[in-house]
Scaffold this motif. Structure first.
Motif, short mmCIF file in Angstrom:
data_model
loop_
_atom_site.label_atom_id
_atom_site.label_comp_id
_atom_site.label_asym_id
_atom_site.label_seq_id
_atom_site.Cartn_x
_atom_site.Cartn_y
_atom_site.Cartn_z
N PRO A 17 0.84 -1.21 0.00
CA PRO A 17 0.00 0.00 0.00
C PRO A 17 0.87 1.26 0.00
O PRO A 17 1.84 1.35 0.74
N MET A 18 0.51 2.19 -0.86
CA MET A 18 1.30 3.41 -1.00
C MET A 18 0.77 4.51 -0.10
O MET A 18 -0.37 4.49 0.34
N TYR A 19 1.64 5.51 0.16
CA TYR A 19 1.26 6.71 0.89
C TYR A 19 0.88 7.80 -0.10
O TYR A 19 1.44 7.87 -1.18
N HIS A 20 -0.07 8.65 0.30
CA HIS A 20 -0.43 9.81 -0.51
C HIS A 20 0.17 11.03 0.16
O HIS A 20 -0.15 11.35 1.30
N ARG A 21 1.08 11.70 -0.54
CA ARG A 21 1.72 12.91 -0.03
C ARG A 21 1.57 14.00 -1.07
O ARG A 21 2.10 13.88 -2.17
N HIS A 22 0.88 15.04 -0.70
CA HIS A 22 0.61 16.17 -1.61
C HIS A 22 -0.06 15.61 -2.87
O HIS A 22 -1.14 15.08 -2.80
N CYS A 23 0.57 15.68 -4.01
CA CYS A 23 -0.04 15.11 -5.21
C CYS A 23 0.77 13.91 -5.70
O CYS A 23 0.82 13.62 -6.88
N LYS A 24 1.42 13.22 -4.77
CA LYS A 24 2.25 12.08 -5.13
C LYS A 24 1.80 10.83 -4.39
O LYS A 24 1.31 10.90 -3.28
N TYR A 25 1.96 9.70 -5.04
CA TYR A 25 1.77 8.41 -4.39
C TYR A 25 3.15 7.79 -4.22
O TYR A 25 3.89 7.64 -5.20
N VAL A 26 3.50 7.49 -2.98
CA VAL A 26 4.84 7.05 -2.65
C VAL A 26 4.81 5.63 -2.10
O VAL A 26 4.12 5.35 -1.12
N CYS A 27 5.57 4.75 -2.71
CA CYS A 27 5.73 3.39 -2.21
C CYS A 27 6.87 3.40 -1.19
O CYS A 27 7.93 3.97 -1.47
N PRO A 28 6.69 2.79 -0.02
CA PRO A 28 7.78 2.77 0.96
C PRO A 28 9.01 2.02 0.46
O PRO A 28 10.11 2.23 0.95
N ASN A 29 8.84 1.15 -0.53
CA ASN A 29 9.96 0.37 -1.07
C ASN A 29 10.59 0.99 -2.31
O ASN A 29 11.78 0.83 -2.54
N HIS A 30 9.79 1.68 -3.15
CA HIS A 30 10.28 2.16 -4.44
C HIS A 30 10.27 3.67 -4.60
O HIS A 30 10.64 4.17 -5.65
N GLY A 31 9.79 4.41 -3.62
CA GLY A 31 9.75 5.86 -3.73
C GLY A 31 8.52 6.32 -4.50
O GLY A 31 7.50 5.64 -4.54
N VAL A 32 8.62 7.49 -5.13
CA VAL A 32 7.48 8.08 -5.84
C VAL A 32 7.13 7.22 -7.05
O VAL A 32 7.97 6.91 -7.88
#
Length: 41
Positions: A17-32
């Motif tokens: 599951p990815m994080y939503h930061r501002h207008c980006k979806y960020v994977c904890p393993n792969h980054g943006v």
């Protein structure tokens, strides 16, 4: 509010599951993975 919120969308690379930061979806393993410049998602 903390650093980011879990968006629940899985990373297309690993399924985490990815994080939503501002207008980006960020994977904890792969980054943006997606940001607001990506018109296809």
């Amino acid at each position: 509010m903390d650093e980011g919120q879990r968006a629940g969308r899985p990373c297309p690379r690993c399924g985490t599951p990815m994080y939503h930061r501002h207008c980006k979806y960020v994977c904890p393993n792969h980054g943006v993975i997606y940001d607001c410049a990506d018109t296809f998602y």
